[in-house]
Design a protein around this motif. Structure first.
Motif, mmCIF file in Angstrom:
data_model
loop_
_atom_site.group_PDB
_atom_site.id
_atom_site.type_symbol
_atom_site.label_atom_id
_atom_site.label_comp_id
_atom_site.label_asym_id
_atom_site.label_seq_id
_atom_site.Cartn_x
_atom_site.Cartn_y
_atom_site.Cartn_z
ATOM 1 N N GLY A 132 0.525 -0.974 -0.238
ATOM 2 C CA GLY A 132 -0.190 0.012 0.027
ATOM 3 C C GLY A 132 1.016 1.275 0.226
ATOM 4 O O GLY A 132 0.437 2.215 -0.179
ATOM 5 N N TYR A 133 1.845 0.878 0.453
ATOM 6 C CA TYR A 133 2.795 2.185 0.340
ATOM 7 C C TYR A 133 3.598 1.930 -0.822
ATOM 8 O O TYR A 133 3.713 3.602 -1.724
ATOM 9 C CB TYR A 133 4.492 2.007 1.176
ATOM 10 N N ASN A 134 3.649 0.824 -1.689
ATOM 11 C CA ASN A 134 4.043 1.115 -2.910
ATOM 12 C C ASN A 134 3.812 0.031 -3.518
ATOM 13 O O ASN A 134 4.821 -0.978 -3.062
ATOM 14 C CB ASN A 134 5.913 1.572 -2.831
ATOM 15 N N ASN A 135 3.079 0.245 -4.607
ATOM 16 C CA ASN A 135 2.295 -1.160 -4.700
ATOM 17 C C ASN A 135 3.288 -1.615 -5.841
ATOM 18 O O ASN A 135 2.951 -1.761 -7.408
ATOM 19 C CB ASN A 135 1.597 -1.258 -6.329
ATOM 20 N N SER A 136 4.871 -2.815 -5.147
ATOM 21 C CA SER A 136 5.123 -3.701 -5.900
ATOM 22 C C SER A 136 5.534 -4.627 -4.988
ATOM 23 O O SER A 136 6.010 -4.424 -4.214
ATOM 24 C CB SER A 136 6.468 -2.516 -6.377
ATOM 25 N N ASP A 137 5.522 -6.094 -5.452
ATOM 26 C CA ASP A 137 6.563 -7.184 -4.558
ATOM 27 C C ASP A 137 8.316 -7.019 -3.920
ATOM 28 O O ASP A 137 8.033 -7.374 -2.823
ATOM 29 C CB ASP A 137 6.474 -7.786 -5.672
ATOM 30 N N LEU A 138 8.483 -6.284 -5.066
ATOM 31 C CA LEU A 138 10.175 -6.310 -5.048
ATOM 32 C C LEU A 138 9.770 -5.421 -3.824
ATOM 33 O O LEU A 138 11.215 -5.293 -3.092
ATOM 34 C CB LEU A 138 11.018 -5.493 -5.957
ATOM 35 N N TYR A 139 9.733 -3.941 -3.772
ATOM 36 C CA TYR A 139 9.759 -3.147 -3.197
ATOM 37 C C TYR A 139 9.033 -3.249 -2.267
ATOM 38 O O TYR A 139 10.177 -3.795 -0.120
ATOM 39 C CB TYR A 139 8.702 -1.646 -3.474
ATOM 40 N N ALA A 140 8.087 -4.753 -0.966
ATOM 41 C CA ALA A 140 7.319 -4.900 0.094
ATOM 42 C C ALA A 140 8.669 -6.762 0.144
ATOM 43 O O ALA A 140 8.694 -5.964 1.521
ATOM 44 C CB ALA A 140 6.301 -5.566 -0.175
ATOM 45 N N LEU A 141 9.392 -6.971 -0.509
ATOM 46 C CA LEU A 141 10.205 -8.092 0.515
ATOM 47 C C LEU A 141 11.429 -7.128 0.496
ATOM 48 O O LEU A 141 11.977 -7.640 1.354
ATOM 49 C CB LEU A 141 10.211 -8.930 -2.053
ATOM 50 N N PHE A 142 11.777 -5.646 -0.363
ATOM 51 C CA PHE A 142 13.266 -5.349 0.140
ATOM 52 C C PHE A 142 13.308 -4.342 1.069
ATOM 53 O O PHE A 142 13.695 -4.674 2.030
ATOM 54 C CB PHE A 142 13.140 -4.434 -0.882
ATOM 55 N N VAL A 143 11.484 -4.633 1.592
ATOM 56 C CA VAL A 143 11.527 -3.294 2.843
ATOM 57 C C VAL A 143 11.716 -4.237 4.137
ATOM 58 O O VAL A 143 11.402 -4.800 5.548
ATOM 59 C CB VAL A 143 9.865 -2.622 2.815
ATOM 60 N N GLY A 144 10.428 -5.574 3.831
ATOM 61 C CA GLY A 144 10.628 -7.006 4.272
ATOM 62 C C GLY A 144 12.245 -7.454 4.995
ATOM 63 O O GLY A 144 12.548 -7.534 6.417
ATOM 64 N N ASN A 145 12.710 -7.541 4.177
ATOM 65 C CA ASN A 145 13.946 -8.445 5.000
ATOM 66 C C ASN A 145 15.269 -6.836 4.999
ATOM 67 O O ASN A 145 15.878 -7.544 6.285
ATOM 68 C CB ASN A 145 14.940 -8.676 3.034
ATOM 69 N N LEU A 146 14.846 -5.677 4.788
ATOM 70 C CA LEU A 146 15.317 -4.682 5.449
ATOM 71 C C LEU A 146 14.776 -4.887 6.862
ATOM 72 O O LEU A 146 15.993 -4.567 8.148
ATOM 73 C CB LEU A 146 15.392 -3.123 4.989
ATOM 74 N N ALA A 147 14.348 -4.464 7.290
ATOM 75 C CA ALA A 147 13.328 -4.462 8.613
ATOM 76 C C ALA A 147 13.619 -6.084 9.593
ATOM 77 O O ALA A 147 14.124 -5.740 9.857
ATOM 78 C CB ALA A 147 11.756 -4.671 8.253
ATOM 79 N N ASP A 148 14.517 -6.950 8.475
ATOM 80 C CA ASP A 148 14.837 -8.051 9.548
ATOM 81 C C ASP A 148 16.181 -7.273 9.634
ATOM 82 O O ASP A 148 16.328 -8.020 11.473
ATOM 83 C CB ASP A 148 14.374 -9.251 8.918
ATOM 84 N N ARG A 149 16.892 -7.618 8.806
ATOM 85 C CA ARG A 149 18.212 -7.283 8.659
ATOM 86 C C ARG A 149 18.340 -5.817 10.375
ATOM 87 O O ARG A 149 18.972 -5.929 11.627
ATOM 88 C CB ARG A 149 18.846 -7.090 8.065
ATOM 89 N N ILE A 150 17.412 -5.508 10.402
ATOM 90 C CA ILE A 150 18.097 -4.154 11.386
ATOM 91 C C ILE A 150 16.627 -4.415 12.916
ATOM 92 O O ILE A 150 17.649 -4.671 13.662
ATOM 93 C CB ILE A 150 16.921 -2.545 11.147
ATOM 94 N N ALA A 151 16.181 -5.691 13.081
ATOM 95 C CA ALA A 151 16.063 -6.122 13.785
ATOM 96 C C ALA A 151 16.964 -6.713 14.457
ATOM 97 O O ALA A 151 16.842 -7.924 15.356
ATOM 98 C CB ALA A 151 14.458 -6.625 13.378
ATOM 99 N N GLY A 152 17.773 -7.649 13.285
ATOM 100 C CA GLY A 152 19.172 -7.972 14.454
ATOM 101 C C GLY A 152 18.528 -9.404 14.183
ATOM 102 O O GLY A 152 19.710 -10.717 14.361
ATOM 103 N N ASP A 153 17.802 -10.004 12.386
ATOM 104 C CA ASP A 153 17.626 -11.205 12.568
ATOM 105 C C ASP A 153 17.337 -11.729 11.535
ATOM 106 O O ASP A 153 16.588 -12.924 10.872
ATOM 107 C CB ASP A 153 16.448 -11.862 13.201
#
Ligand code: CA
Length: 409
Positions: free
Chosen positions: A316-337
């Motif tokens: 909903g922020y940016n209608n792209s599967d790759l964008y959402a996947l990038f954000v999810g993966n980056l969030a996991d890395r920031i959270a340390g896992d």
């Protein structure tokens, strides 16, 4: 006389040829000014913009011919850029880039921890997701916003590829100036008119902008608390569920296939399990009845994922599967896992957009739903390819290829 006349004609021809672009630009500038008055002013007035704001904020505005994606022959003269080839998603997930963004994200988490906790309490969106979007959009506010938002939006609305998309955004930008959250000079954007550190278009800013530091202005250009709360406010509205993951990487053994991808084919966790699908990073507390959706951005030629509704909130922020996947993966890395995906993006042949449109039209003619045949490959096109392949007795790859394009022509 005849020679003189020929020479004059030649000179006249040259005189016309050499500055044709300049003459065209002058003509475009003139019709741009007339269009602002005839088209934009009535829409702005209807949206509550005062004549004083309209006149003062647009005084001296000129088209910006240096922007990408313009129709320099004038409105309706057609696209001037070639569509690039469609390629593997691999470069999007550049490891050096992701690792650097994650390191900086952890620094920002330490620096803004209290604010992020307050944002999570109010909006239910965890710190690492808000940070990942901030990092993805403007490298945590470090990317210089080099464009005057109003000038960029006005240029795209007048001679851009998508005038109907940008026209209401120009009117929304004038509404922002009318409200007084930001001055025209401070209203900086990307070349595409996305404003501030969260990179929202003006209509989204009007809807989701938050004054979280309480200084009376929704300042997404200079205030980190306003920026973080604005991102979280938008995600909550797009359906973010508090205390739920975005998703995790999975495996896809037979009989499960990539044709099961997408938000219309959700199944409970335990149903995926019965199909033999496994996934990483899920604790025993995961509800076996919770719905998950298969995501296969490169079909069988890359990593696959089981995602939650929260993945679609990020879209909903940016209608792209790759964008959402990038954000999810980056969030996991920031959270340390989190780290690189276990599955590799395998080498695939680039394919030109025209061939993808041919393939999409071929799929539509055979009764498959690919959405609008734009040459962009989303989950609808991928699942349609997979379903077509299975019905033809072929292995499902769910990914376009030149061979498939000619088979479907
Ligand atoms: Ca503020």
């Amino acid at each position: 006389m005849r020679i003189v006349a020929v020479c004059l004609a030649a000179l006249a021809g040259l005189a016309w040829l050499v500055p044709a672009a300049a003459q065209n630009r002058a003509a475009l500038e003139a019709s741009f000014q007339a269009w602002l008055e005839s088209d934009i002013w009535p829409a702005a007035r209807a949206a509550g913009v005062s004549r004083r704001t309209f006149d003062t904020q647009l005084a001296g505005i000129r088209l910006n011919f240096d922007l990408p994606e313009l129709q320099l022959g004038g409105p309706g003269s057609g696209p001037v850029i070639d569509q690039p080839e469609f390629r593997s998603p691999a470069p999007y997930f550049n490891e050096d880039n992701l690792a650097a963004l994650a390191r900086e994200g952890r620094r920002r988490l330490a620096a803004w921890g209290e604010t992020l906790a307050a944002v999570e309490r109010r909006y239910g969106v965890p710190a690492e997701i808000v940070l990942a979007i901030w990092g993805r959009e403007t490298s945590y506010g470090e990317v210089a916003l080099r464009y005057d938002a109003v000038r960029s939006l006005a240029t795209h609305a007048f001679i851009g590829r998508r005038p109907d998309f940008f026209r209401p955004e120009l009117v929304a930008a004038l509404k922002v100036l009318e409200r007084g959250d930001v001055s025209r000079e401070a209203m900086r954007s990307s070349w595409a008119g996305a404003i501030g550190q969260p990179q929202l278009l003006p209509a989204a800013y009007l809807q989701y902008g938050v004054d979280f530091d309480g200084d009376g202005r929704r300042d997404i250009w200079n205030s980190v608390p306003d920026t973080l709360a604005t991102i979280a406010n938008l995600l909550r509205d797009k359906g973010w569920h508090a205390s739920r993951e975005w998703g995790s990487e999975a495996t896809l053994p037979s009989p499960a296939t990539c044709a099961l991808e997408g938000p219309q084919q959700g199944r409970p966790f335990d149903a995926w399990h019965r199909l033999g699908v496994t996934w990483t990073g899920e604790g025993p507390a995961s509800d076996p009845r919770e719905t998950r959706f298969l995501l296969a951005p490169a079909g069988v030629f890359g990593p696959v994922f089981l995602v939650t509704e929260n993945f679609y909130a990020i879209k909903g922020y940016n209608n792209s599967d790759l964008y959402a996947l990038f954000v999810g993966n980056l969030a996991d890395r920031i959270a340390g896992d989190g780290g690189p995906f276990a599955g590799a993006w395998r080498r695939v042949e680039p394919i030109v957009h025209a061939n993808i449109v041919t393939m999409q039209n071929g799929l539509i003619a055979r009764g498959y739903d690919v959405g609008t045949p734009t040459g962009i490959v989303g989950y609808r096109t991928r699942t349609a390819i997979g379903s077509f392949q299975l019905s033809a007795g072929l292995p499902a790859t769910c990914y376009p290829s030149a061979a498939l394009a000619s088979a479907l022509n």
